[in-house]
Structures are given as structure tokens and as C-alpha cells.
Design an enzyme around this catalytic site. Sequence first.
Site, short mmCIF file in Angstrom:
data_model
loop_
_atom_site.label_atom_id
_atom_site.label_comp_id
_atom_site.label_asym_id
_atom_site.label_seq_id
_atom_site.Cartn_x
_atom_site.Cartn_y
_atom_site.Cartn_z
N GLU A 1 0.85 -1.19 0.00
CA GLU A 1 0.00 0.00 0.00
C GLU A 1 0.88 1.24 0.00
OE1 GLU A 1 -3.71 2.09 2.44
OE2 GLU A 1 -2.82 0.26 3.21
N MET B 1 0.46 -2.72 8.55
CA MET B 1 -0.31 -2.91 7.31
C MET B 1 -1.28 -4.07 7.47
SD MET B 1 -0.99 -1.89 4.35
CE MET B 1 -2.24 -2.68 3.34
N GLU B 2 -2.52 -3.83 7.02
CA GLU B 2 -3.63 -4.74 7.30
C GLU B 2 -3.81 -5.84 6.27
OE1 GLU B 2 -5.63 -1.32 4.89
OE2 GLU B 2 -4.02 -1.53 6.35
N HIS C 1 -6.50 -1.51 15.32
CA HIS C 1 -6.74 -0.81 14.05
C HIS C 1 -6.56 -1.76 12.86
CE1 HIS C 1 -6.69 2.77 11.36
NE2 HIS C 1 -5.89 2.01 10.64
N GLU C 2 -5.42 -2.45 12.83
CA GLU C 2 -5.17 -3.32 11.67
C GLU C 2 -6.13 -4.51 11.65
OE1 GLU C 2 -3.39 -1.90 9.60
OE2 GLU C 2 -2.43 -0.47 10.92
N HIS D 1 -9.51 -3.47 10.27
CA HIS D 1 -9.48 -3.32 8.81
C HIS D 1 -9.98 -4.57 8.08
CE1 HIS D 1 -8.06 0.52 7.51
NE2 HIS D 1 -6.89 0.47 8.11
N GLU E 1 -9.72 4.37 6.25
CA GLU E 1 -8.86 4.81 7.35
C GLU E 1 -9.61 5.64 8.39
OE1 GLU E 1 -6.26 3.46 7.92
OE2 GLU E 1 -5.53 2.68 6.02
#
Length: 877
Positions: free
Chosen positions: A128, A270-271, A304-305, A308, A327
Site C-alpha cells: 500500500e 499494514m492490514e 486498528h489493523e 481493517h 482509514e
Amino acid sequence: MKESQPSAIYLKDYKVPPFLIDKTELTFELDEATTVVTSKLHMRRNPDSKENTAPLVLDGGEEVKLVAVAMDDYVLPSGEYQLVDNQLIITATADRFVLTCETLIEPQNNTRLEGLYRSSSMFCTQCEAEGFRHITYYLDRPDVMSVFTTRIIADAEKYPVMLSNGNEIARETLDDGKTSVVWHDPFPKPAYLFALVAGNLEVKNDTFVTQSQREVKLQIFTEAHNIDKVDYAMEALKRSMRWDEEVYGREYDLDIFMIVAVDDFNMGAMENKGLNIFNSSCLLASPETTTDDTYLRVEAIVAHEYFHNWSGNRVTCRDWFQLSLKEGFTVFRDQSFSADMHSDTVKRVEDVSFLKTAQFAEDAGPMAHPVRPASFIEISNFYTLTVYEKGAEIVRMIHTLLGAEKFRKGSDLYFERHDGQAVTCDDFVAAMQEASGVDLTQFKRWYSQAGTPQIRVVDEYDEQGQTYRLTLQQETPATPGQPTKLPLHIPVRVGLIDQSGNALSASFNGDSSDEHLLELTEAEQVFEFTQVATKPVPSLLRGFSAPVKLSYDYSSADLLLLLSADQDGFNRWNAGQQLAVNELNTLIEQAIAGEALSLTSNLVEGFKALLQNDNLDPAMVALILNLPSQAYLSELAQVIHPNAIKQARQYLKKQIAESLQTEFAQAYQQHQVTGPYQAEAKDIASRSLKNLALSYWLESGAETAKQSVVDQFESADNMTDQFAALSIAVHNGHDKADNLLDAFYQQWQNEPLVVNKWLMLSASREQEKAVDSMKTLMKHDAFDLKNPNKVRSLLGGFGQNISAFHHVDGSGYQFLADQILVLDKRNPQIASRLCTPLTRWKKMAPELRVKMKAELERIMADDLSKDVYEVISKSLA
């Protein structure tokens, strides 16, 4: 400067892709010298595209060498395809076909840390936003979603762990002795969510049972020496999974969820679907090496990840202009999770403090842009506070306007309607509107208008009629490309307080309550409350219900009342901040004029009452006692005089410290934490107040405080207390600061994440010839220009060194510009983010402004990446 500069990409030019990829089959033959990548893309023309004769155009990168390309097993000769500007173009295609590309890449030489690269001894990816094109040729855009099957071939002795997205479906030993592992992800995803990791790694295993009684295998991988630091992250992951089921009804969907810690990483984490890749600094935690704030950060980023998986993976963004779709929503979700795990009020204060300091500054600067930008040159520059934090505030306002129950109905509809799709911010708002019946048509302007709205409030009380009127005016200032703005739909939570500090009940729109939600939709609106028994002090914008700047003519007495009695914890903190800002502004003006600083502080009374109130949350008290930061005061200033701001803060802190020396000494003793270290809210709160009290106590000049700093440093059994003592010693000019810095490095030199703290603190230290000291630090064994964490630590610390960075001779600006130019050739993403301190040049005092601008012009004259060019050119415009 390049003769031909990069051009912008515009949202208005969006078109659906002419081709789709139903299946992506990848084979990676990993090797230290050259990695061979074979991609087999099952493609078809997009029935929704009007360009039914368009050529096939695939994105690639400068580092990708095309060896062969075939269409349905027919190897294309060089005359039947073109390589133009890192794109592979094929004119003649069928409506359905399989395209096979073989490419060569050199991950060990990839200093950009995009695509496939090496970190220490492992292979890893970061795709990403547009990293996949540095691996092979592909339709590298988020609205092309494909089912991926990935085969990894490598020497199993060197790389016993080989991971990719989805579930492992095959493993075999090949004739040459190498091992082949195949992973299959059944959920369609864009290329930016692809991930691969191969290395000699240790693993922490666990399981999670979902609400439907499915057992999910959980794994966290690190290098061997770090495996003892993942227990907290694993527990945070399980808390996140349970919370997402309970609050959003979202259950995990694969058989396995994996996380890998990587030392060299441009971002926090990163998810990637089923295989999250984390910067080590955002995953590893132990009491000896990790501070309280990092523990909380680890928990929030893990959440958070993971979140996602639905808000970003199962439903993703149609194009990069819609980045906040995933996001902003996910930041709101992780903020809500952290608030539920700890203190709602403390979390809100911390988030808003960051927003008002950093995102408001972004809104007022040359890179100001809407939450959904209209254009960009380099998408990596738009992973911004506006997209993330302001985007989260937009989602929070929707939650406020709808209420929790209707918001949940809206999120359920959004996920059900768009599962497996790439959609827009408008699609998100439409689901919320349809599920709730609340009209959000005007509200959508928040996505398209840049800048921070300003609300001015005046009030009027009619004692005879017992009515109280609030007149609210809204205005959003001009920003680059947007000279005029339309009124926004702004939720404003309001409470009324009497002069004794009691909540006042009032009637508004037929509702009698002590708090009301006002919906400001016009440029000017009057809101009338009835049955108001006495003239109130208004508690405005409770919980910071909208990301705006609010102006109301509070007296010092009003602010002291709110500080001591407001039922809304956020506004208690905000009242203390406003009191401090008012006093600091007076001191700053004196410093600019060269006058002796003099002020009788109103804060002493309020701070003393807080320190003596045992019923208050210590974490909240610590937040209120913390004076507004240098960065926040700079954001508020029309013209920034850095050294005057610094001088004013130091004076006010010393005045408070001397007036309340006894109270701070008592607070330091009362909030000692006994027993083993625990990263739990109660202990974190006590440590935060204890260490803030120590800072004030030392500032008072007390000899016993000096010894307490040394004693705490030497006896601390956790990094929070040890690093707090060290920081206090360094920033307060303790006579043993040098000795403590040296001792800290000797103790922790083999722990890279702790050494990064040492680098940041050393760089932020005020001293003569600080730039020379920086040059020495850059040659230190502890520093590595290739590692983003070390670059951020050292150069970020230097940015906090007010005397050095803003030295009147411009040497600090010149030093930073030199580093930006060097890094731009290695890692443009990191280089562009380092430009931010220089972009504020127009607000600087005249003697600094000219020198800062000169460095921007010097950078601009170089052969720049798209990343740095966009930031510098907009700053100079």
C-alpha cells in the site's frame, strides 16, 4: 530540478478499469541475488467499461525487469507489446485471456521499502498504496479485486517460515531440495493488500473462538530475540476480535490470523488480509523496554489493523481519493475500542490534543486538502492526519447525529450491501442515511471542503423570561484551491452550568435536559433555551463534538468554574488549556517585545485544587496540568516566534512549580506504584501524574527533587519510570544529565527500540553547537540511515530542539534540508514526511522565514522524487 515535473491525478477523471482480474496466481522463487516472480492473471474485459477496445495497460516499476510475457500460452515477441514509462502495454487482446509475466527483482537493493524487500535476514512486502507494481506488472488500483493464490519457493533452511495471505493449502519438498508453500485467499482483494514474508522466525501461537464457535489459529512471528515481547500484542488482538464481534457484529473469516514484526518499515503497520505486517515499534512490548504510552499504542494499532479486516479489506476503497473510507472509519473504531478498554475521557483528550496540534496545522498549511482530496501527485503524501484523524472525526459526528443504535444499523447495512466491493465515501454515508432516516446531504460537504471551520458564539440571557439564547456563526477559511466555502452540518453538544458549578436543566425544542445537541447548518443560527433559572456559563462543544475552532468570550472566572465543576471531562481539560493559553499569550508578547516576563497566574489556584482532589482520575489531572505544547501554541499563533514561545512556557511552568512545590512533592510521593508492572489504566494513571509532578518539582529548584530524579532513574523496574526520569533530567538541565544519558545507552545498547528513544532524546537536547552534535549522532553506531524508525527518531527529535532547529543563522533548517535531499534518493516516502517542519515558513517570524524559504528553494532545485516535489512545490506556491 527536472525539466518535466510530475503531473497531478484528478478524482473527476475516474473511470472504471477496462479490464478485471478474476484470479491471480503468483510464484516467487526467492534468492539473495535475484528473485524470479511469475504471475498468471486470469483476465477479462470489464462489462461496465465503455472502453471496450482499450489496450491492456499494466503498472510496473523501475526496479522490475520483464523477462517474458505470454497470452494464453503464446509467448509475445517484443513487437507485440510496449514498455513505456514503467507500464506494460498490449494492444491486441481477447475478451478473456490468461496473461503470464515473468519478472526479475532485487529485493536486497530495494531501499524504498515498497514492494518486496529485505529487512535484516527476511523477505517482506509493503504494497500500500502502489508497492505491488514494484514486484510485477499488474492493474495496481484498489478497484481491481482478485482471488490470490501464492506459491513461495525458497531454501527452507534459510527461510523455514514462508507466509502469504489466506490459508496454507499445500507444502512440498522439490527435487532441488527447496521447499514450496502455497497459500490461497478465497476473498477477492486489490493488490495493495497482498503480503509475503519469508525468514527464519520464531512464532507465538494462540487461538480464538469466534461467536459462531469457529476456532481461529493466531500466530505472531518475530526474530528469535524478540519473541518474548509479543504477549501483550497477542492479548490485545484477542480483545480486539471480541470487541468487534460485540460492538459491530463482525466475525473473523479465515482459519488463521498472522502478524509479523519487521524492523524496517515505512509505516506503523499494514492490514494485509490474514497476514498483518507490523513495524516492530508498534508490536513489541515488555515492562523493561516499553513505556506506558507505547503499550497503549501497541494495543491501538493491533486493533486498528485487525478492524481493517472488515472496514478496508472485505469492503475497500474504489480509488485512492476515497482513502478515508477505510482509514477514517477504522481510526474511529480503534479510538472507540481504546476508550472502552481504558478511560473514555482520557482517550478523547489525547486524541483531540493531537488533532488540534497537528491536523489543524495541516489544515492551515500548504498541503491542506479535503478528507476526500480532489487531486494528488503522489498518493503516499495523502496518508495524512486529515485523511486519518479528521476522517475519524467525520465518522464520530455521524455517530453523534444518529446515536449509537442507528449508527450500528448503518454500519450493518454498509457491510452487508458492499461486502466484496470497492466503494466510495458517498456509499458509506448513503448506508448511514438510509438505515437511520437522518438526512446527511449537507453533511457530506465535510468530505469535500478543506480547512478547519471556525465557530463564534455569543449569548444573551433574559432574566425575566428565563430564556437563554446562543447565536452561533460558522466560517471555514480559504485553503489552496478552495477560496470560498459553504456552511457545514455541525453537531454542537452544549451543557449549562450555574455559578455554583451545578448542572442547569433547560428546555430546548421541547426536551428538558441538562445537555443538548445543537445542529448548526446555517452561516448563522440562534438557539433558544427556556426555563433557565439563572444566567449560565455555557459548556460548549462537549466531548469535542466537531473538529472546529470555537470562540467564546470566557472570563478567567468562567474557565476556573468549568475547570473545577464541568460534568464533561473533556471540557474541564479544555478550560485548563484555555486558561494557560491566555496567560502564555501575554508572556509571548512580552518575550517578543524583549520585556521582562511578569504575570500573576490564574492557573495556580486551579492546579492546586486539582492536586488536592483525591476523587479525580490521576491521568486526567496529569493531562490538565500539562501546559499547552510548543507545537499547539505555534499552531494558534498568527506569526510564530519559536524562542519566545519556549521562553514563555518555561517561565509559566517555573512560576507554577515554585508556587506549588509542596503539592507537587506530595503528589510525587502519593502516586508511587507498588507491585509488579502492569499496563493497566489505574497504574498508568498513577505513573503519569507521578512523573509530571516530578517534572514540576524539579523545575521548582528543590534539591530533594534533583536526588529523586537520579534515584528513580537508577531504581526503576520499568521503562516508563526510567525514561521519564531521564527525560526530566535532560530537559530541565539536571547537572547529571550527561551521566544518565551515557548510563542509559550502555544499559540498553542491544535493544534497538530503546536506543531509538535515546536517539530522539539526545537530538532534542538543548545545548550549544547542537547541529554539530547531530552530525556526530548520525555517525554513531546506533544510527542507520536505512532504518525509518531511526531516521524518524533522530530527525524528529531535532525538530523538537527549538534553539537548534530554529537558530537565527538558519543552520538547523540547512541541516534538515541536507538530510531530505540525501533520503530522497533512498526512500522518498520518508523524505517527504521530513519536509513538514519546513512547510510552515510563511507563518514564521521574518528573520526565520527568509532562511526557511531559502532551504525549500534549494531542495526544489534538485532532481526530486514525486513525493518530495509535491510537498515542496505546494509549500512554495
